[in-house]
Scaffold this motif. Structure first.
Motif, PDB file in Angstrom:
ATOM      1  N   ILE A  74       0.865  -1.183   0.000  1.00  0.00           N
ATOM      2  CA  ILE A  74       0.000   0.000   0.000  1.00  0.00           C
ATOM      3  C   ILE A  74       0.901   1.232   0.000  1.00  0.00           C
ATOM      4  O   ILE A  74       1.762   1.381   0.862  1.00  0.00           O
ATOM      5  N   LYS A  75       0.664   2.097  -0.970  1.00  0.00           N
ATOM      6  CA  LYS A  75       1.442   3.333  -1.096  1.00  0.00           C
ATOM      7  C   LYS A  75       0.614   4.475  -0.527  1.00  0.00           C
ATOM      8  O   LYS A  75      -0.491   4.726  -0.989  1.00  0.00           O
ATOM      9  N   ASP A  76       1.163   5.143   0.482  1.00  0.00           N
ATOM     10  CA  ASP A  76       0.505   6.293   1.095  1.00  0.00           C
ATOM     11  C   ASP A  76       1.057   7.541   0.422  1.00  0.00           C
ATOM     12  O   ASP A  76       2.205   7.932   0.663  1.00  0.00           O
ATOM     13  N   PRO A  77       0.267   8.215  -0.441  1.00  0.00           N
ATOM     14  CA  PRO A  77       0.780   9.378  -1.175  1.00  0.00           C
ATOM     15  C   PRO A  77       0.966  10.610  -0.297  1.00  0.00           C
ATOM     16  O   PRO A  77       1.731  11.502  -0.651  1.00  0.00           O
ATOM     17  N   ILE A  78       0.305  10.664   0.847  1.00  0.00           N
ATOM     18  CA  ILE A  78       0.397  11.850   1.699  1.00  0.00           C
ATOM     19  C   ILE A  78       1.755  11.937   2.390  1.00  0.00           C
ATOM     20  O   ILE A  78       2.388  12.987   2.419  1.00  0.00           O
ATOM     21  N   ILE A  79       2.225  10.819   2.933  1.00  0.00           N
ATOM     22  CA  ILE A  79       3.526  10.843   3.612  1.00  0.00           C
ATOM     23  C   ILE A  79       4.601  10.111   2.809  1.00  0.00           C
ATOM     24  O   ILE A  79       5.688   9.880   3.306  1.00  0.00           O
ATOM     25  N   ASP A  80       4.264   9.745   1.565  1.00  0.00           N
ATOM     26  CA  ASP A  80       5.213   9.086   0.657  1.00  0.00           C
ATOM     27  C   ASP A  80       5.885   7.879   1.321  1.00  0.00           C
ATOM     28  O   ASP A  80       7.113   7.818   1.430  1.00  0.00           O
ATOM     29  N   LEU A  81       5.053   6.937   1.765  1.00  0.00           N
ATOM     30  CA  LEU A  81       5.553   5.742   2.446  1.00  0.00           C
ATOM     31  C   LEU A  81       4.856   4.515   1.892  1.00  0.00           C
ATOM     32  O   LEU A  81       3.654   4.557   1.601  1.00  0.00           O
ATOM     33  N   ASP A  82       5.613   3.440   1.717  1.00  0.00           N
ATOM     34  CA  ASP A  82       5.043   2.169   1.280  1.00  0.00           C
ATOM     35  C   ASP A  82       4.932   1.231   2.468  1.00  0.00           C
ATOM     36  O   ASP A  82       5.875   1.102   3.257  1.00  0.00           O
TER      37      ASP A  82
END
Length: 178
Positions: A74-82
């Protein structure tokens, strides 16, 4: 037969709540959940903070509904973390433990990279090889140095003399594979 035609659902859990059950409908591929394929989906939700688990499964309907799931990223675009959730198991009523849904916890790649993947491989190997260690079986290993056999007996004893015959007079053969 590692893909599925069933409807697949996911629930994502974070420190601020969860998404609830969401069906994964539109993949960027024309056919979704095929063997060896990586599918990409967009799931819209409020920001959940740091993620810690998912529940993923299918409804068990359709022909060939069993599914072997390697992992979910899962890629979190808000904090740029996978976030990686390793599975490496069947979601199939006729395979593995018969479950069609799995609860997976996040893999923290920053600590011990590859450790969970290694542990999954170890568990998979043990599941395939544990029959050898069942009560009553005798394990036998060929010793290239003595050209004899070392046996682990059911009574936990060890025959390490390197005999080429057992007590019943059976001759043991050396099998070589190229």
């Amino acid at each position: 037969n590692a893909g599925t035609e069933a409807d697949v659902y996911i629930s994502v859990y974070g420190e601020r709540g969860d998404t609830g059950s969401r069906q994964l409908l539109r993949s960027q591929k024309s056919k979704k959940f095929l063997k060896g394929q990586a599918d990409v989906f967009t799931v819209e939700a409020v920001h959940l903070g740091r993620l810690y688990k998912i529940v993923i499964g299918h409804n068990g309907l359709g022909s060939g509904n069993g599914w072997f799931l390697d992992k979910v990223v899962i890629k979190d675009p808000i904090i740029d973390l996978d976030y990686t959730f390793l599975c490496h198991r069947w979601l199939d009523q006729g395979q593995d433990d018969g479950n069609i849904a799995r609860e997976l916890t996040v893999t923290d790649a920053s600590t011990f990279p590859g450790r969970q993947e290694l542990e999954l491989k170890r568990q998979e190997t043990w599941a395939a090889e544990k029959w050898k260690f069942q009560k009553g079986n005798t394990l036998q290993f060929y010793n290239r140095l003595t050209h004899g056999f070392i046996r682990l007996r059911p009574d936990r004893g060890v025959d390490a003399l390197g005999d080429k015959k057992d007590k019943y007079g059976k001759v043991f053969f050396r099998w070589m594979y190229a």
